[in-house]
Design a protein around this motif. Sequence first.
Motif, PDB file in Angstrom:
ATOM      1  N   GLU A 148       0.827  -1.206   0.000  1.00 25.14           N
ATOM      2  CA  GLU A 148       0.000   0.000   0.000  1.00 25.14           C
ATOM      3  C   GLU A 148       0.859   1.253   0.000  1.00 25.14           C
ATOM      4  N   LYS A 151       2.414   1.765  -3.412  1.00 23.86           N
ATOM      5  CA  LYS A 151       1.432   2.233  -4.394  1.00 23.86           C
ATOM      6  C   LYS A 151       1.229   3.751  -4.267  1.00 23.86           C
ATOM      7  N   LYS A 152       1.137   4.232  -3.032  1.00 23.12           N
ATOM      8  CA  LYS A 152       0.911   5.654  -2.776  1.00 23.12           C
ATOM      9  C   LYS A 152       2.122   6.476  -3.213  1.00 23.12           C
TER      10      LYS A 152
END
Length: 154
Positions: A148, A151-152
């Motif tokens: 996560e 991805k950010k």
Amino acid sequence: MKEEKRSAPPADDGKDVLSAATSQSGPHSYSIGDLATEFDVTLRTLRFYEDKNLLNPRRDGINRVYSRRDRARLKFVLLGKKVGFSLTEIKEMLDLYDLRDGQVPQLRSALDRFNLHINILRQQRSDVEQAIADLERTVEVVSGMLREKEKKEG
């Protein structure tokens, strides 16, 4: 001082280690170096086990000459240590087996000790399996968090 090599160890024929430990007959003898190499232990370890009366090699001049019985006892000592028995407990078991005329209370006591140790090892195995499962779950959670974050940032 280097001790001369006596003979190559026989192939492990799968016989029970304690049964082999009671047999002193046979042409095989081993130097301290033979056993140290075969079992990947130091010469000091073998001398220590001798001092603790776990091994009893005969002497040929200054050389220690180990019998098949000594080899089998060493194998049993190392196995006992591997599963968590103390040297005192291992010696008691070897002495009991050597006597072969153990009284019923002695044999019951040995059997109780073996069963107790089996239960301890089973509990340790269960604890290790639980710790592995917990760590695997943690790895999954942390891996998900990392994905996560990547991805950010990406």
